[in-house]
Design an enzyme around this catalytic site. Structure first.
Site, short mmCIF file in Angstrom:
data_model
loop_
_atom_site.label_atom_id
_atom_site.label_comp_id
_atom_site.label_asym_id
_atom_site.label_seq_id
_atom_site.Cartn_x
_atom_site.Cartn_y
_atom_site.Cartn_z
CG HIS A 189 5.74 12.08 24.09
ND1 HIS A 189 6.24 10.88 24.54
CD2 HIS A 189 6.31 13.04 24.86
CE1 HIS A 189 7.09 11.12 25.55
NE2 HIS A 189 7.14 12.42 25.76
NE ARG B 36 11.45 7.90 25.47
CZ ARG B 36 11.43 9.00 24.73
NH1 ARG B 36 12.38 9.21 23.84
NH2 ARG B 36 10.46 9.88 24.87
#
Lengths: 217, 544
Positions: B316, B336
């Site tokens: 990740h 994000r």
């Protein structure tokens, strides 16, 4: 970040650990067997590493999550294993189909809740600092939206259930209210439309689409 | 590498306006030069088992090619339980399978290594994909998923999951799971949707940024209250049971609490043991749960199930890099998705933040490898610019990125004022046991669901597809397994298959003293042989 070492006692073991370590990291690094009271290891969402902590010079014991709590000199720590109560509240959400009955349902499944003696034990037990007692009060009085919000961040560590002298099981009451509200009222319109399209056979997936070089951008 | 203070000064001076570097290599080159699958331990061919010759991540190969933890003498006289369906694993996939099988009338025994609900599911933050928007479709969901997985997935599994999406959400709502809505209108309103990296439409449904916690507490309660499901906590599976025809007919559990073995005979066994992040492949920290030690993968392979994409793992992009004791902890892709930017030590952006995870992670590793990373107290990473996001969307930390704010507080960072230092963290096992659309494996009687299975995410998983995977395939496997409830039990149930396995190991020149599955990470200080006082492996042996 400090790497100064401190001494503390975890589960009766003398442990020396850097001040940056969490209780659970210190316990594991000292050779303690870690096969229970452990879960998400630092995110603070599973509630499995609940523990009682007494800090040096303090009389009060606080309830903490061992994966989130940094070690301190002179700390005394004991993990709290949770044993399932013999007669948990039992309900079947599928049978709760009439929203008008929600107050009766709360009283029927959690009859102890109305006997809250406002001792604040649940609030002190909550490692997330939720207003548990207030949440119970909201649920009993029928302010279900407010009760739902109180328990939004509950991690179901069951410490309030262990603490309650009236055996109210506040976190399970909170979850019951949350589940009932979602199951009875959440009907997103786009989801309903999409389900109709799929169930009528109007929408399918063409797996060969990805074999065509142009594809969709 | 650029020291923290000057890097921070540059970031602050830019006030959220960062130039984008223009030197990103093509995706295949970026992954080849910087992804840990490519530059970490080189894949090795498996020497034994049905996939002999297939390339596999070397540390995982070492686990797969271990000898069994126990032998016949260790389980002689052990208590035996019978059930229609044995589910191994108490996360979201196991609970979905158990609830569906029990709803169909089967008796279910659910065994879990720690406590019910202790799993990667409860830690999932971002959300769950389901194509519900008018601007979206299951077709798009299918294509996005298949492409993000580099076309390595089984198309039919992906298509089935994409079409299952909306019904999976309805099932969860019926069980009492809440989802965020636009304008707080539950009846007739719209679900709030976010865009996952690599998607062509907003498709992530969520509850705040702790969607997995909301899902798991609902599933856990539903399982705990179901009269048709018996839960055995603290009971890891240490071997599967086979009959003389090579079918899986149950499992050997070890009671950590009572230090003894329990044999469970079942008509169908559903492995839902999750992934392998706690193997810390290539020395990476992990975002995974303590129990993610690849146990199911090892047991399934030993009894004859086929594996796929065992050289592909997900790192990740945004694990915590600093402080060191929290390294690997996850910052959700939700940050994000909401608009937070990644910034290197020179005050530059270097990748579109919502590219697929393998691309973003490799881009971060590239910045660090080429000296543009940020270093603080010996920890390296890049900035995740949360302060600019907070300026743009005031209140976002209080209402949407609650887990992020909680994590930042533990890092002793005020996320509204200071960026977080991030570095990729081992997050997901892309491959796993090969299954059909109902979770059935090549071994009769054995089904696999969730992260232990493979073929759905190809070589790179999209955000939100893990939570959908466990519900979609969990329900299908539970329903399929329940169909067997009237079948007779196998007349024999033992661990005979391990003797054939030991012969294969010996023929391949592999040691018999390497044992598996691991059950707990090494820092758990647990050794089954001494904890159980195994007759086969200790001089005195026998009961405690």
């Amino acid at each position: 970040m400090s790497d100064d070492k401190v001494s503390l006692v975890i589960e009766g073991r003398e442990v020396s650990a850097p001040t940056s370590a969490s209780i659970i990291q210190a316990y594991s690094a000292s050779g303690g067997q870690l096969v229970t009271n452990v879960g998400c290891m630092g995110q603070g969402v599973c509630g499995s590493c609940r523990c009682m902590v007494r800090r040096d010079g303090q009389r009060e014991v606080s309830m903490e999550l061992a994966c989130e709590t940094p070690v301190e000199a002179g700390m005394q720590v004991a993990f709290v294993s949770y044993f399932q109560p013999k007669r948990p509240h039992v309900y079947d959400l599928d049978t709760l189909t009439d929203g008008w009955q929600i107050l009766d349902a709360i009283d029927e499944v959690f009859p102890q809740a109305k006997h809250c003696r406002h001792c604040g034990g649940c609030d002190r037990a909550c490692p997330r600092g939720l207003d548990v007692q207030k949440g119970v009060e909201y649920a009993v009085s029928g302010d279900v939206q407010a009760a739902k919000d109180v328990f939004s961040e509950c991690i179901m560590c069951n410490l309030c259930t262990l603490a309650c002298p009236e055996r109210i099981r506040p976190n399970h009451l909170g979850l019951f209210v949350r589940r009932a509200l979602a199951a009875l009222t959440l009907r997103p319109v786009e989801l309903m439309r999409r389900l109709r399209q799929i169930e009528s056979g109007q929408l399918t997936v063409d797996v060969s689409a990805v074999d065509r070089p142009e594809g969709r951008p | 590498m650029i020291p923290f203070e000057p890097a921070l000064a540059r970031l602050r001076a830019a006030q959220g306006d960062y130039p984008m570097r223009g030197d990103m290599p093509p995706v295949s080159e970026l992954l080849g030069r910087f992804h840990p699958d490519s530059i970490g331990g080189q894949p090795v061919p498996l020497a034994v088992g049905v996939n002999a010759g297939m390339l596999c991540q070397p540390e995982v190969a070492a686990r797969l090619q271990t000898n069994a933890l126990i032998d016949d003498v260790d389980i002689a006289g052990a208590e035996t339980l019978n059930t229609d369906i044995l589910v191994i694993g108490g996360g979201g996939a196991g609970c979905a399978a158990a609830l569906t099988a029990a709803a169909a009338g089967a008796r279910v025994l659910l065994a879990t290594k720690l406590l019910l609900g202790d799993s990667n599911t409860v830690m999932a933050e971002g959300g769950i994909q389901a194509a519900v928007g008018a601007d979206d479709s299951p077709q798009r969901h299918f294509e996005d998923t298949y492409r993000a997985g580099h076309r390595a997935a089984d198309k039919h599994l992906v298509a089935q999951m994409a079409l299952d999406g909306p019904d999976a959400i309805r099932w969860l709502i019926k069980l009492g799971m809440a989802f965020d809505t636009v304008d707080d209108r539950p009846f007739g309103g719209s679900l709030r949707r976010k865009t996952p990296g690599g998607a062509t439409a907003p498709r992530i449904l969520s509850y705040r940024d702790f969607t997995g916690l909301e899902m798991m507490r609902v599933l856990r309660e539903a399982v705990a209250l179901h009269r048709g499901i018996r839960v055995m906590d603290r009971s890891p599976a240490v071997e599967l049971l086979s009959d003389d025809r090579g079918r899986c007919v149950g499992a050997v559990l070890y009671s950590v609490e009572h230090h003894r073995f329990v044999l469970v005979r079942s008509r169908r066994t559903v492995l839902a043991t999750g992934g392998s992040g706690r193997l810390h492949l290539n020395g990476f920290p992990t975002s995974n749960h303590y129990g993610a030690t690849a146990d199911g993968l090892v047991l399934a392979y030993r009894i004859g199930a086929k594996l796929r994409e065992m050289d592909s793992f997900q790192y990740h992009p945004t694990g915590i890099a600093h402080p060191a004791h929290l390294a690997g902890g996850l910052i959700s892709e939700a940050a994000r998705s909401e608009g937070a930017k990644l910034v290197n030590g020179l005050g530059e952006r270097f990748v579109e933040e919502l590219k697929p995870r393998d691309v973003v992670a490799s881009a971060i590793l590239r910045e660090c490898a080429e000296g543009r990373g940020v270093t603080r107290d010996g920890q390296t990473g890049v900035f995740l610019d949360v302060p600019s996001l907070v300026r743009e969307k005031p209140g976002i930390l209080e209402h949407t990125l609650i887990s992020l704010a909680h994590l930042a507080a533990k890092c002793r960072v005020d996320p509204a004022a200071e960026p977080l230092l991030v570095y990729p963290t081992l997050h997901y096992q892309n491959g796993g046991v090969a299954i059909d659309g109902d979770g059935q494996t090549a071994v009769p009687g054995l089904l696999c669901v969730g992260e232990v299975s493979g073929g759905i995410h190809g070589r790179n998983r999209m955000m939100g597809n893990a939570l959908l995977d466990i519900v979609s395939f969990g329900r299908r496997a539970g329903a399929k397994a329940a169909e067997a409830f009237a079948e007779p039990y196998a007349s024999r149930a033992g661990i005979g298959h391990i003797h054939d396995w030991q012969r294969q190991l010996t023929l391949a020149g592999l040691p018999l003293d390497a044992r598996g599955p691991q059950v707990f990470p090494p820092y758990g200080n647990f050794d089954l042989a001494s904890d159980a006082r195994l007759r086969s492996r200790t001089a005195q042996g026998g009961a405690r």
